[in-house]
Design a protein around this motif. Structure first.
Motif, PDB file in Angstrom:
ATOM      1  N   VAL A  24       0.791  -1.224  -0.029  1.00  0.00           N
ATOM      2  CA  VAL A  24      -0.006   0.100   0.006  1.00  0.00           C
ATOM      3  C   VAL A  24       1.124   1.315   0.162  1.00  0.00           C
ATOM      4  CG1 VAL A  24      -1.819   1.157   1.200  1.00  0.00           C
ATOM      5  CG2 VAL A  24      -1.722  -1.370   1.441  1.00  0.00           C
ATOM      6  N   ILE A  25       0.875   2.097  -1.106  1.00  0.00           N
ATOM      7  CA  ILE A  25       1.773   3.155  -1.021  1.00  0.00           C
ATOM      8  C   ILE A  25       0.776   4.620  -0.996  1.00  0.00           C
ATOM      9  CG2 ILE A  25       3.004   4.661  -2.587  1.00  0.00           C
ATOM     10  CD1 ILE A  25       3.706   2.143  -4.569  1.00  0.00           C
ATOM     11  N   ILE A  26       1.390   5.247   0.037  1.00  0.00           N
ATOM     12  CA  ILE A  26       0.662   6.530   0.306  1.00  0.00           C
ATOM     13  C   ILE A  26       1.433   7.706  -0.131  1.00  0.00           C
ATOM     14  CG2 ILE A  26      -0.062   8.236   2.271  1.00  0.00           C
ATOM     15  CD1 ILE A  26      -0.388   5.561   3.960  1.00  0.00           C
ATOM     16  N   LEU A  27       0.683   8.395  -1.215  1.00  0.00           N
ATOM     17  CA  LEU A  27       1.470   9.652  -1.888  1.00  0.00           C
ATOM     18  C   LEU A  27       0.941  10.718  -1.596  1.00  0.00           C
ATOM     19  CD1 LEU A  27       3.421  10.697  -4.398  1.00  0.00           C
ATOM     20  CD2 LEU A  27       1.529  10.105  -5.744  1.00  0.00           C
ATOM     21  N   ASP A  28       1.871  11.661  -1.025  1.00  0.00           N
ATOM     22  CA  ASP A  28       1.587  13.129  -0.199  1.00  0.00           C
ATOM     23  C   ASP A  28       1.479  13.924  -1.636  1.00  0.00           C
ATOM     24  OD1 ASP A  28       1.075  15.233   1.013  1.00  0.00           O
ATOM     25  OD2 ASP A  28       2.732  15.089   2.270  1.00  0.00           O
ATOM     26  N   THR A  29       0.322  14.290  -1.884  1.00  0.00           N
ATOM     27  CA  THR A  29       0.115  15.359  -3.086  1.00  0.00           C
ATOM     28  C   THR A  29      -0.406  16.644  -2.798  1.00  0.00           C
ATOM     29  OG1 THR A  29      -2.135  14.514  -3.406  1.00  0.00           O
ATOM     30  CG2 THR A  29      -0.486  13.451  -4.866  1.00  0.00           C
ATOM     31  N   ASN A  30      -0.126  16.944  -1.335  1.00  0.00           N
ATOM     32  CA  ASN A  30      -0.386  18.224  -0.838  1.00  0.00           C
ATOM     33  C   ASN A  30       0.146  19.321  -1.763  1.00  0.00           C
ATOM     34  OD1 ASN A  30      -1.404  20.509   0.649  1.00  0.00           O
ATOM     35  ND2 ASN A  30      -0.434  19.787   2.562  1.00  0.00           N
ATOM     36  N   PRO A  31      -0.345  20.296  -2.176  1.00  0.00           N
ATOM     37  CA  PRO A  31       0.309  21.311  -3.140  1.00  0.00           C
ATOM     38  C   PRO A  31       0.954  22.397  -2.055  1.00  0.00           C
ATOM     39  CG  PRO A  31      -2.057  21.700  -3.117  1.00  0.00           C
ATOM     40  CD  PRO A  31      -2.120  20.209  -2.713  1.00  0.00           C
ATOM     41  N   GLY A  32       0.687  22.302  -0.549  1.00  0.00           N
ATOM     42  CA  GLY A  32       1.125  23.220   0.286  1.00  0.00           C
ATOM     43  C   GLY A  32       2.600  22.811   0.710  1.00  0.00           C
ATOM     44  N   GLN A  33       3.170  21.502  -0.018  1.00  0.00           N
ATOM     45  CA  GLN A  33       4.382  21.174   0.432  1.00  0.00           C
ATOM     46  C   GLN A  33       5.345  22.108  -0.332  1.00  0.00           C
ATOM     47  OE1 GLN A  33       5.169  16.841   0.022  1.00  0.00           O
ATOM     48  NE2 GLN A  33       3.001  16.927  -1.034  1.00  0.00           N
ATOM     49  N   LYS A  34       6.534  22.416   0.533  1.00  0.00           N
ATOM     50  CA  LYS A  34       7.634  23.242  -0.007  1.00  0.00           C
ATOM     51  C   LYS A  34       8.009  22.963  -1.073  1.00  0.00           C
ATOM     52  CE  LYS A  34      12.217  25.343   1.499  1.00  0.00           C
ATOM     53  NZ  LYS A  34      13.213  25.321   2.650  1.00  0.00           N
ATOM     54  N   LEU A  35       8.501  21.635  -1.322  1.00  0.00           N
ATOM     55  CA  LEU A  35       9.094  21.010  -2.431  1.00  0.00           C
ATOM     56  C   LEU A  35       7.910  21.212  -3.808  1.00  0.00           C
ATOM     57  CD1 LEU A  35      11.400  19.125  -3.635  1.00  0.00           C
ATOM     58  CD2 LEU A  35       9.738  17.277  -3.201  1.00  0.00           C
ATOM     59  N   LEU A 151      -0.200 -13.669   3.868  1.00  0.00           N
ATOM     60  CA  LEU A 151      -0.293 -12.435   2.916  1.00  0.00           C
ATOM     61  C   LEU A 151       0.600 -11.604   3.646  1.00  0.00           C
ATOM     62  CD1 LEU A 151      -1.741 -10.619   1.108  1.00  0.00           C
ATOM     63  CD2 LEU A 151      -3.381 -10.163   2.798  1.00  0.00           C
ATOM     64  N   ASN A 152       1.753 -11.159   3.206  1.00  0.00           N
ATOM     65  CA  ASN A 152       2.732 -10.184   3.772  1.00  0.00           C
ATOM     66  C   ASN A 152       2.223  -8.867   3.363  1.00  0.00           C
ATOM     67  OD1 ASN A 152       4.194 -12.458   4.665  1.00  0.00           O
ATOM     68  ND2 ASN A 152       5.038 -12.483   2.600  1.00  0.00           N
ATOM     69  N   CYS A 153       2.013  -7.911   4.228  1.00  0.00           N
ATOM     70  CA  CYS A 153       1.752  -6.819   3.829  1.00  0.00           C
ATOM     71  C   CYS A 153       2.636  -5.615   4.525  1.00  0.00           C
ATOM     72  CB  CYS A 153       0.236  -6.291   4.699  1.00  0.00           C
ATOM     73  SG  CYS A 153      -1.072  -7.604   4.385  1.00  0.00           S
ATOM     74  N   ARG A 154       2.618  -4.385   3.613  1.00  0.00           N
ATOM     75  CA  ARG A 154       3.527  -3.494   4.272  1.00  0.00           C
ATOM     76  C   ARG A 154       3.070  -2.214   3.716  1.00  0.00           C
ATOM     77  NH1 ARG A 154       8.209  -2.830   0.287  1.00  0.00           N
ATOM     78  NH2 ARG A 154       7.778  -4.374  -1.540  1.00  0.00           N
ATOM     79  N   ILE A 155       3.630  -1.073   4.018  1.00  0.00           N
ATOM     80  CA  ILE A 155       2.888   0.368   3.657  1.00  0.00           C
ATOM     81  C   ILE A 155       4.177   1.190   3.545  1.00  0.00           C
ATOM     82  CG2 ILE A 155       1.738   2.406   4.416  1.00  0.00           C
ATOM     83  CD1 ILE A 155       0.185   0.821   6.437  1.00  0.00           C
ATOM     84  N   LEU A 156       4.126   1.956   2.402  1.00  0.00           N
ATOM     85  CA  LEU A 156       5.254   2.978   1.915  1.00  0.00           C
ATOM     86  C   LEU A 156       4.713   4.212   1.792  1.00  0.00           C
ATOM     87  CD1 LEU A 156       8.157   3.852   0.769  1.00  0.00           C
ATOM     88  CD2 LEU A 156       7.051   3.152  -1.461  1.00  0.00           C
ATOM     89  N   VAL A 157       5.406   5.251   2.727  1.00  0.00           N
ATOM     90  CA  VAL A 157       4.884   6.540   2.626  1.00  0.00           C
ATOM     91  C   VAL A 157       5.799   7.320   1.878  1.00  0.00           C
ATOM     92  CG1 VAL A 157       4.294   8.552   4.012  1.00  0.00           C
ATOM     93  CG2 VAL A 157       3.827   6.238   4.998  1.00  0.00           C
ATOM     94  N   VAL A 158       5.292   8.124   0.792  1.00  0.00           N
ATOM     95  CA  VAL A 158       6.185   9.069  -0.131  1.00  0.00           C
ATOM     96  C   VAL A 158       5.801  10.278  -0.003  1.00  0.00           C
ATOM     97  CG1 VAL A 158       7.181   9.466  -2.458  1.00  0.00           C
ATOM     98  CG2 VAL A 158       6.728   7.028  -1.637  1.00  0.00           C
TER      99      VAL A 158
END
Length: 300
Positions: A24-35, A151-158
């Motif tokens: 499960v990939i969590i992608l941060d798309t908040n336009p308020g990010q400095k980047l 079932l092997n589960c993992r989470i990736l936060v970007v």
């Protein structure tokens, strides 16, 4: 987090007898990010890298599963598999249909989400809520899998956001829930070090990496985060960073080194208060220490 729509899948059940990996990939798309505020066009490169990484995970084994969430300032939402009906995708330029489906679904949903986001208001990303949604999704898949399937589960936060001490309690809840459920949380920081997410990686046994160059994001994702946790012990990966285990105070939501802890509810405060603002316990304030009077010398 209101009106959450669960994603629709063709076959939610895992029917294979082999080990299956759910990412499960969590992608941060908040336009308020400095980047993103400094370079808005970089979101295209980040999305392309995440899509290619997700397809690489599916390529490893036919039984592997993938889910992608987008996280921004107001809510978190599944963008693959999306809440709507799956797209009818045909083979294009020899690309596997499943890979084309992931790419088109993700880009279409991200475009609609960013069009509704107000980039003028800078607010923090709801990463803790996105991790909670990912845990709920994993729990649902765990319930629907066939008997005897591992079932092997993992989470990736970007993410490129900064630390959010106001979500400290939410972070701790999802971190210890992941640890109890044996779900690994990995974090890929794009802009700056994140002490709270470092704690989550250390608690769940995941990997934390701050990418030196966003232009090489795909290479770092494939090198560090593509291997499964049992395989990582045999690989040469970046050395672990020193984890900052400072806690956030409940009064100002700031990370502190030394503070006061309520003996009843374990709330943390940066300054002493006679009444706990969380559980309203009244503490007895000790009086000043008695000073013995000095003996007067008798003049002879």
């Amino acid at each position: 987090m209101n009106n959450i729509e669960l994603p629709v899948e063709k076959e939610p059940e895992v029917k294979s007898t082999d080990d299956t990996s759910l990412l499960v990939i969590i992608l941060d798309t908040n336009p308020g990010q400095k980047l993103l505020r400094e370079n808005p066009n970089i979101i295209t490169q980040v999305v392309d890298s995440v899509v290619a990484f997700g397809n690489s995970h599916l390529m490893q084994k036919a039984q592997n599963k993938l889910a992608i969430l987008t996280c921004h300032s107001k809510t978190s939402q599944f963008i693959y598999p999306g809440p709507k009906k799956l797209l009818d995708v045909r083979q294009i330029d020899g690309q596997y249909e499943a890979f084309t489906l992931v790419e088109k679904t993700v880009k279409q949903n991200i475009t609609s989400i960013l069009s509704m986001e107000n980039s003028g208001i800078v607010t923090e990303s709801l990463l803790a809520g996105a991790v909670a949604m990912a845990l709920c999704y994993i729990a649902r898949i765990q319930r629907t899998k066939a008997n005897g399937v591992k079932l092997n589960c993992r989470i990736l936060v970007v993410t490129g956001s900064s630390d959010s001490a106001s979500q400290y309690m939410n972070y701790m809840n999802v971190f210890f829930t992941s640890q109890k459920q044996n779900i690994v949380i990995d974090v890929c920081a794009l802009d700056q070090h994140l002490s709270l997410l470092q704690q989550g990686c250390d608690i769940t046994g995941g990997l934390y990496l701050k990418v030196p160059q966003v232009s090489a994001l795909l290479q770092y994702l494939l090198w560090v985060f593509l291997p499964e946790p049992p395989i990582r012990e045999k690989l040469i990966l970046p050395p672990p960073v020193k984890v900052d285990y400072r806690a956030a105070c409940f009064c100002h939501r700031e990370l502190i080194d030394i503070g006061y802890v309520c003996s009843v509810c374990l709330s943390i405060f940066c300054k002493f208060s006679p009444i706990c603002t969380t559980c309203h316990t009244v503490f007895k304030i000790p009086g000043p220490l008695a000073v013995k009077p000095k003996k007067k010398k008798i003049k002879m």
